[in-house]
Design a protein around this motif. Structure first.
Motif, PDB file in Angstrom:
ATOM      1  N   ALA A 143       6.279  30.194  48.577  1.00  0.00           N
ATOM      2  CA  ALA A 143       5.363  30.350  47.447  1.00  0.00           C
ATOM      3  C   ALA A 143       6.114  30.707  46.177  1.00  0.00           C
ATOM      4  O   ALA A 143       5.794  30.215  45.089  1.00  0.00           O
ATOM      5  N   CYS A 144       7.118  31.566  46.294  1.00  0.00           N
ATOM      6  CA  CYS A 144       7.908  31.964  45.132  1.00  0.00           C
ATOM      7  C   CYS A 144       8.654  30.769  44.554  1.00  0.00           C
ATOM      8  O   CYS A 144       8.718  30.589  43.334  1.00  0.00           O
ATOM      9  N   LEU A 145       9.206  29.940  45.400  1.00  0.00           N
ATOM     10  CA  LEU A 145       9.964  28.775  44.945  1.00  0.00           C
ATOM     11  C   LEU A 145       9.076  27.678  44.360  1.00  0.00           C
ATOM     12  O   LEU A 145       9.365  27.132  43.293  1.00  0.00           O
ATOM     13  N   LEU A 146       7.977  27.363  45.048  1.00  0.00           N
ATOM     14  CA  LEU A 146       7.210  26.158  44.736  1.00  0.00           C
ATOM     15  C   LEU A 146       5.981  26.411  43.879  1.00  0.00           C
ATOM     16  O   LEU A 146       5.489  25.501  43.218  1.00  0.00           O
ATOM     17  N   GLY A 147       5.436  27.629  43.922  1.00  0.00           N
ATOM     18  CA  GLY A 147       4.218  27.917  43.184  1.00  0.00           C
ATOM     19  C   GLY A 147       2.981  27.395  43.879  1.00  0.00           C
ATOM     20  O   GLY A 147       3.047  26.698  44.901  1.00  0.00           O
ATOM     21  N   GLY A 148       1.812  27.753  43.352  1.00  0.00           N
ATOM     22  CA  GLY A 148       0.547  27.306  43.904  1.00  0.00           C
ATOM     23  C   GLY A 148       0.273  27.894  45.273  1.00  0.00           C
ATOM     24  O   GLY A 148       0.743  28.990  45.619  1.00  0.00           O
ATOM     25  N   LEU A 149      -0.506  27.186  46.071  1.00  0.00           N
ATOM     26  CA  LEU A 149      -0.746  27.529  47.469  1.00  0.00           C
ATOM     27  C   LEU A 149       0.294  26.805  48.302  1.00  0.00           C
ATOM     28  O   LEU A 149       0.386  25.570  48.250  1.00  0.00           O
ATOM     29  N   THR A 150       1.086  27.534  49.063  1.00  0.00           N
ATOM     30  CA  THR A 150       2.114  26.877  49.874  1.00  0.00           C
ATOM     31  C   THR A 150       1.813  27.046  51.349  1.00  0.00           C
ATOM     32  O   THR A 150       1.344  28.091  51.800  1.00  0.00           O
ATOM     33  N   LEU A 151       2.095  25.993  52.091  1.00  0.00           N
ATOM     34  CA  LEU A 151       2.042  25.992  53.545  1.00  0.00           C
ATOM     35  C   LEU A 151       3.471  25.774  54.029  1.00  0.00           C
ATOM     36  O   LEU A 151       4.140  24.833  53.589  1.00  0.00           O
ATOM     37  N   SER A 152       3.950  26.634  54.907  1.00  0.00           N
ATOM     38  CA  SER A 152       5.340  26.561  55.338  1.00  0.00           C
ATOM     39  C   SER A 152       5.420  26.603  56.853  1.00  0.00           C
ATOM     40  O   SER A 152       4.516  27.099  57.532  1.00  0.00           O
ATOM     41  N   TRP A 153       6.526  26.093  57.391  1.00  0.00           N
ATOM     42  CA  TRP A 153       6.679  26.016  58.837  1.00  0.00           C
ATOM     43  C   TRP A 153       8.160  25.977  59.188  1.00  0.00           C
ATOM     44  O   TRP A 153       9.011  25.656  58.358  1.00  0.00           O
ATOM     45  N   THR A 154       8.453  26.332  60.424  1.00  0.00           N
ATOM     46  CA  THR A 154       9.798  26.207  60.961  1.00  0.00           C
ATOM     47  C   THR A 154       9.720  25.474  62.288  1.00  0.00           C
ATOM     48  O   THR A 154       8.701  25.527  62.986  1.00  0.00           O
ATOM     49  N   GLY A 155      10.793  24.785  62.649  1.00  0.00           N
ATOM     50  CA  GLY A 155      10.803  24.032  63.893  1.00  0.00           C
ATOM     51  C   GLY A 155      12.180  23.501  64.183  1.00  0.00           C
ATOM     52  O   GLY A 155      13.173  23.904  63.567  1.00  0.00           O
ATOM     53  N   GLU A 156      12.252  22.560  65.110  1.00  0.00           N
ATOM     54  CA  GLU A 156      13.539  21.998  65.507  1.00  0.00           C
ATOM     55  C   GLU A 156      14.246  21.306  64.349  1.00  0.00           C
ATOM     56  O   GLU A 156      15.482  21.228  64.320  1.00  0.00           O
ATOM     57  N   ARG A 157      13.495  20.826  63.383  1.00  0.00           N
ATOM     58  CA  ARG A 157      14.085  20.131  62.238  1.00  0.00           C
ATOM     59  C   ARG A 157      14.305  21.062  61.062  1.00  0.00           C
ATOM     60  O   ARG A 157      14.583  20.618  59.952  1.00  0.00           O
ATOM     61  N   GLY A 158      14.193  22.352  61.317  1.00  0.00           N
ATOM     62  CA  GLY A 158      14.466  23.316  60.257  1.00  0.00           C
ATOM     63  C   GLY A 158      13.198  23.871  59.651  1.00  0.00           C
ATOM     64  O   GLY A 158      12.159  23.968  60.303  1.00  0.00           O
ATOM     65  N   VAL A 159      13.269  24.233  58.387  1.00  0.00           N
ATOM     66  CA  VAL A 159      12.142  24.841  57.688  1.00  0.00           C
ATOM     67  C   VAL A 159      11.625  23.870  56.634  1.00  0.00           C
ATOM     68  O   VAL A 159      12.388  23.123  56.019  1.00  0.00           O
ATOM     69  N   SER A 163       3.443  22.461  48.604  1.00  0.00           N
ATOM     70  CA  SER A 163       2.607  23.204  47.668  1.00  0.00           C
ATOM     71  C   SER A 163       1.370  22.399  47.320  1.00  0.00           C
ATOM     72  O   SER A 163       1.447  21.176  47.114  1.00  0.00           O
ATOM     73  N   LEU A 164       0.228  23.070  47.270  1.00  0.00           N
ATOM     74  CA  LEU A 164      -1.037  22.450  46.910  1.00  0.00           C
ATOM     75  C   LEU A 164      -1.617  23.165  45.695  1.00  0.00           C
ATOM     76  O   LEU A 164      -1.467  24.389  45.548  1.00  0.00           O
ATOM     77  N   PRO A 165      -2.303  22.452  44.814  1.00  0.00           N
ATOM     78  CA  PRO A 165      -2.947  23.106  43.671  1.00  0.00           C
ATOM     79  C   PRO A 165      -4.178  23.889  44.114  1.00  0.00           C
ATOM     80  O   PRO A 165      -4.924  23.458  44.991  1.00  0.00           O
ATOM     81  N   VAL A 166      -4.383  25.032  43.505  1.00  0.00           N
ATOM     82  CA  VAL A 166      -5.544  25.880  43.786  1.00  0.00           C
ATOM     83  C   VAL A 166      -6.639  25.567  42.764  1.00  0.00           C
ATOM     84  O   VAL A 166      -6.364  25.366  41.573  1.00  0.00           O
ATOM     85  N   HIS A 167      -7.872  25.535  43.223  1.00  0.00           N
ATOM     86  CA  HIS A 167      -8.994  25.215  42.336  1.00  0.00           C
ATOM     87  C   HIS A 167      -9.081  26.234  41.203  1.00  0.00           C
ATOM     88  O   HIS A 167      -8.842  27.426  41.392  1.00  0.00           O
ATOM     89  N   ASP A 295       0.170  31.146  39.848  1.00  0.00           N
ATOM     90  CA  ASP A 295       1.309  30.538  39.168  1.00  0.00           C
ATOM     91  C   ASP A 295       1.522  29.152  39.785  1.00  0.00           C
ATOM     92  O   ASP A 295       1.888  29.048  40.945  1.00  0.00           O
ATOM     93  N   PRO A 296       1.307  28.077  39.023  1.00  0.00           N
ATOM     94  CA  PRO A 296       1.357  26.744  39.625  1.00  0.00           C
ATOM     95  C   PRO A 296       2.764  26.174  39.769  1.00  0.00           C
ATOM     96  O   PRO A 296       2.941  25.154  40.446  1.00  0.00           O
ATOM     97  N   THR A 297       3.764  26.796  39.140  1.00  0.00           N
ATOM     98  CA  THR A 297       5.090  26.185  39.098  1.00  0.00           C
ATOM     99  C   THR A 297       6.139  26.924  39.913  1.00  0.00           C
ATOM    100  O   THR A 297       7.131  26.334  40.332  1.00  0.00           O
ATOM    101  N   GLY A 298       5.967  28.217  40.165  1.00  0.00           N
ATOM    102  CA  GLY A 298       6.948  28.962  40.928  1.00  0.00           C
ATOM    103  C   GLY A 298       8.174  29.336  40.123  1.00  0.00           C
ATOM    104  O   GLY A 298       8.128  29.419  38.885  1.00  0.00           O
ATOM    105  N   ALA A 299       9.280  29.580  40.824  1.00  0.00           N
ATOM    106  CA  ALA A 299      10.498  30.079  40.188  1.00  0.00           C
ATOM    107  C   ALA A 299      11.036  29.083  39.169  1.00  0.00           C
ATOM    108  O   ALA A 299      10.972  27.872  39.359  1.00  0.00           O
ATOM    109  N   ARG A 300      11.599  29.656  38.088  1.00  0.00           N
ATOM    110  CA  ARG A 300      12.200  28.832  37.045  1.00  0.00           C
ATOM    111  C   ARG A 300      13.584  29.357  36.714  1.00  0.00           C
ATOM    112  O   ARG A 300      13.814  30.564  36.690  1.00  0.00           O
ATOM    113  N   VAL A 301      14.483  28.430  36.443  1.00  0.00           N
ATOM    114  CA  VAL A 301      15.825  28.772  35.997  1.00  0.00           C
ATOM    115  C   VAL A 301      15.977  28.286  34.575  1.00  0.00           C
ATOM    116  O   VAL A 301      15.820  27.092  34.296  1.00  0.00           O
ATOM    117  N   ASP A 302      16.251  29.190  33.657  1.00  0.00           N
ATOM    118  CA  ASP A 302      16.419  28.852  32.246  1.00  0.00           C
ATOM    119  C   ASP A 302      17.866  29.076  31.836  1.00  0.00           C
ATOM    120  O   ASP A 302      18.441  30.139  32.114  1.00  0.00           O
TER     121      ASP A 302
END
Length: 311
Positions: A143-159, A163-167, A295-302
């Motif tokens: 969520a911090c990286l991508l912003g919005g509503l995030t769904l995350s998972w881990t498995g044999e192929r990694g993590v 991110s989905l927009p929130v109404h 926050d719809p955008t998440g982390a930013r590097v300036d």
């Protein structure tokens, strides 16, 4: 990078709320409450300055979590910077279930990736993998990286994470107590085995949660949980009592992350903020009410000479 500012970046990272009721360890929400950290490469040594949340309490040496994350990312990149100056302006409360550790980890890793002279762009997949390893689970860092509503998972192929927009009708309100609670203590109260019926219940509510947040409907039903909140009552009885009072009044209240803060997913324009404030004041004293947005955008590097998205 080249030029006089080649060794400087500013990283802006949002607070996050994980679990959101039923979606334990797999859903997170980025919030408009930010830490802003300035990184500068210097000839030698380490200096850390902290203003705001955690000032006078957080370490200012190599044990600082941002520095540890920066070092871990630098090592992965095969890069050893000569020296580092870190200046942190923190707004995210520490130990309150608002993702302060995830924000620190994300900031340190993104800064190392952005400052490394041998790297042209930030590898989002690699950053998600490393921040998940450092944090222990992906929900807050995603969520911090991508912003919005995030769904995350881990498995044999990694993590992985999406991110989905929130109404627009959904307004997060965070109720923050004076007390803190460590994630390790909160997790230590969870049982190793849960009934199949409870697991099935939460799976259904987690699916409904995605619909609720993206459509702005059915928020109360979608935030019901049987797996982790009630089981941690002993560590935060006031928080669970407040959740019960708010839900009885029709508000979609849940424990924010590992607690003890409470998150309310309110409906914008329905005057829920005033009602939530009234219930909170009647139930408990000394809590801070934070009306926020997603926050719809998440982390930013300036960079001093432009802006580069963390993605």
């Amino acid at each position: 990078m080249s030029g006089p500012d080649a060794g400087r970046v500013t990283v802006r990272v949002p607070a996050t709320s994980a679990n959101l009721g039923p979606a334990f360890d797999c859903a997170g929400l980025a919030l408009t409450h930010h830490d802003v950290l300035d990184f500068a490469l210097v000839p030698d040594g380490l200096t850390v300055e902290i203003d705001g949340a955690g000032a006078g309490e957080l370490p200012t040496d190599e044990s600082h979590l941002v520095v540890r994350a920066f070092r871990a990312a630098s090592a992965e990149l095969g890069w050893t910077p000569s020296g580092l100056h870190l200046s942190a302006r923190n707004a995210i409360p520490q130990g309150r279930g608002m993702g302060s550790s995830a924000a620190a980890v994300v900031a340190g890793v993104l800064a190392a990736w952005s400052l490394c002279p041998d790297v042209d762009t930030v590898d989002g997949d690699a950053v998600l993998r490393l921040t998940t390893e450092l944090e222990g689970h992906p929900d807050n860092v995603a969520a911090c990286l991508l912003g919005g509503l995030t769904l995350s998972w881990t498995g044999e192929r990694g993590v992985g994470a999406d991110s989905l927009p929130v109404h627009d009708d959904v307004q997060p309100i965070v109720l923050v107590p004076d007390a803190t609670l460590s994630t390790e203590v909160a997790r230590g109260l969870l049982p190793d085995v849960v009934p199949h019926a409870d697991a099935a219940f939460n799976a259904g509510r987690s699916a409904l949660l995605v619909h609720a947040l993206t459509s702005g409907t059915r928020l109360l039903e979608a935030t019901e949980d049987r797996l982790h909140q009630r089981q941690r009552t002993a560590a935060m009885p006031a928080s669970l009592a407040l959740v019960d009072r708010l839900r009885a009044a029709g508000h979609a209240a849940v424990i924010s992350g590992a607690g003890p803060s409470v998150l309310v997913l309110a409906r914008r324009g329905a005057d829920e903020l005033g009602e939530v404030q009234a219930v909170t004041r009647a139930a408990i004293e000394g809590w801070t009410v934070l009306p926020l947005d997603v926050d719809p955008t998440g982390a930013r590097v300036d960079r001093p000479v432009g802006e580069v998205s963390s993605r």
